[in-house]
Enzyme design. Structure first.
Site, PDB file in Angstrom:
ATOM      1  N   LYS A   1      48.704 -44.195  21.545  1.00 29.90           N
ATOM      2  CA  LYS A   1      47.335 -44.407  22.017  1.00 29.90           C
ATOM      3  C   LYS A   1      47.276 -44.743  23.508  1.00 29.90           C
ATOM      4  O   LYS A   1      47.469 -43.890  24.338  1.00 29.90           O
ATOM      5  CB  LYS A   1      46.628 -45.442  21.144  1.00 29.90           C
ATOM      6  CG  LYS A   1      46.476 -44.979  19.686  1.00 29.90           C
ATOM      7  CD  LYS A   1      45.553 -45.844  18.900  1.00 29.90           C
ATOM      8  CE  LYS A   1      45.503 -45.406  17.440  1.00 29.90           C
ATOM      9  NZ  LYS A   1      44.943 -44.051  17.245  1.00 29.90           N
TER      10      LYS A   1
ATOM     11  N   PHE B   1      47.991 -49.528   8.318  1.00 31.97           N
ATOM     12  CA  PHE B   1      47.996 -48.084   8.577  1.00 31.97           C
ATOM     13  C   PHE B   1      49.091 -47.813   9.595  1.00 31.97           C
ATOM     14  O   PHE B   1      49.085 -48.374  10.692  1.00 31.97           O
ATOM     15  CB  PHE B   1      46.640 -47.609   9.112  1.00 31.97           C
ATOM     16  CG  PHE B   1      46.594 -46.111   9.313  1.00 31.97           C
ATOM     17  CD1 PHE B   1      46.222 -45.279   8.274  1.00 31.97           C
ATOM     18  CD2 PHE B   1      46.948 -45.543  10.528  1.00 31.97           C
ATOM     19  CE1 PHE B   1      46.194 -43.898   8.440  1.00 31.97           C
ATOM     20  CE2 PHE B   1      46.922 -44.168  10.709  1.00 31.97           C
ATOM     21  CZ  PHE B   1      46.543 -43.336   9.669  1.00 31.97           C
TER      22      PHE B   1
ATOM     23  N   THR C   1      59.220 -32.594  18.283  1.00 30.14           N
ATOM     24  CA  THR C   1      58.797 -31.627  19.300  1.00 30.14           C
ATOM     25  C   THR C   1      58.226 -32.283  20.548  1.00 30.14           C
ATOM     26  O   THR C   1      58.489 -31.859  21.665  1.00 30.14           O
ATOM     27  CB  THR C   1      57.747 -30.670  18.701  1.00 30.14           C
ATOM     28  OG1 THR C   1      58.317 -30.014  17.575  1.00 30.14           O
ATOM     29  CG2 THR C   1      57.301 -29.644  19.724  1.00 30.14           C
TER      30      THR C   1
ATOM     31  N   ASP D   1      54.612 -52.462  14.715  1.00 28.20           N
ATOM     32  CA  ASP D   1      53.799 -51.278  14.998  1.00 28.20           C
ATOM     33  C   ASP D   1      52.724 -51.664  16.016  1.00 28.20           C
ATOM     34  O   ASP D   1      51.710 -52.256  15.660  1.00 28.20           O
ATOM     35  CB  ASP D   1      53.169 -50.774  13.692  1.00 28.20           C
ATOM     36  CG  ASP D   1      52.293 -49.545  13.877  1.00 28.20           C
ATOM     37  OD1 ASP D   1      51.909 -49.236  15.023  1.00 28.20           O
ATOM     38  OD2 ASP D   1      51.968 -48.901  12.858  1.00 28.20           O
TER      39      ASP D   1
END
Length: 283
Positions: A141, A2, A165, A110
């Site tokens: 996280k 994921f 952003t 990742d």
């Protein structure tokens, strides 16, 4: 695996189908991640062969696409978290680094879930002993903000080539600085290692007492997991633990995963193990 919910990262994701329903995605190739057997010491030869199989398929995938749609990068989690807390040995990741270097493919790690200290070090990929570091590492996280860092030669040459952003949000960086100072001041990485060992030992005991309910106790630091017999039991155990005041979750088809804060200490683990056994006794 994921890797996220935006177009590119979702195209790399291979976990639950619900994550990709009604969302277009690139036709990115995938390579298998090892399915290790536990205990590791008793299944060493099988696990070596399993990792070699996966590395062979990875290289075959890269070679097969060179003349049509060349592979630009290989992205991998140190521990496949959402997929069921799947682990691999340092030799497996060294193999990926060797294959990607030989074929001119970027190697991206990742560390969104594993980074930030809960494995006992800031970056779990540091435990692999790579001679050449990853080309890029992503994080979020526990690091409080989403971002990445890259080795020289991979970094964008001009501003705004990679931007969104929230990237570089100043107040998040202030929070992250305070977090890192606290981690160092309170020796939280050392605490994670001590507490992780205590948690591992406690889960081992429960696994021996309830062999029909628990299996495959595994993890790094306090980033741990155990498997239930099936999905129904997994969901029931999670629900009952939450009723006991334990905030816990699941992953994969039948895994219960443990993701505490870095301040978890052995006294908290004792309470958790008592509640876990209380739940197991009722099943």
């Amino acid at each position: 695996a994921f890797h996220g919910r935006a177009l590119g990262s979702l195209s790399c994701t291979r976990s639950k189908p619900i994550h990709k329903i009604d969302i277009p995605a690139f036709d990115f190739p995938t390579a298998p991640f090892p399915k290790l057997k536990y205990p590791l010491a008793e299944n060493a030869q099988y696990n070596i062969a399993e990792e070699e199989r996966c590395l062979k398929e990875l290289e075959e995938t890269i070679i097969s696409r060179k003349e049509t749609t060349p592979v630009a990068c290989v992205i991998v989690e140190p521990i496949q978290a959402e997929g069921g807390d799947n682990h691999a040995s340092p030799e497996f990741f060294k193999g990926i680094r060797e294959i990607t270097s030989r074929h001119g493919v970027y190697f991206i790690v990742d560390e969104v879930q594993t980074g930030g200290g809960n494995c006992g070090r800031i970056w779990e990929h540091e435990s692999w002993g790579l001679e050449t570091p990853p080309d890029m590492v992503t994080f979020s996280k526990k690091m409080l903000t989403g971002g990445f860092y890259a080795r020289e030669g991979v970094r964008p040459s001009m501003g705004y080539q990679v931007f969104n952003t929230w990237m570089g949000d100043p107040h998040k960086l202030i929070q992250l600085e305070a977090f890192l100072k606290t981690m160092k001041k309170d020796n939280l990485l050392e605490l994670v290692q001590v507490t992780g060992n205590y948690l591992a030992d406690g889960l081992d005991i429960l696994q021996r007492v309830y062999p029909n309910m628990l299996s495959n106790n595994r993890g790094k630091g306090t980033f741990r997991a155990v498997d239930m017999p099936d999905t129904e039991t997994q969901l029931k155990v999670i629900s009952m633990l939450r009723q006991e005041g334990v905030q816990i979750g699941g992953c994969g088809a039948s895994t219960v995963r443990i993701r505490p804060s870095l301040t978890l200490d052995p006294s908290h683990v004792t309470i958790f193990l008592e509640k876990f056994e209380k739940v197991l006794k009722t099943l």
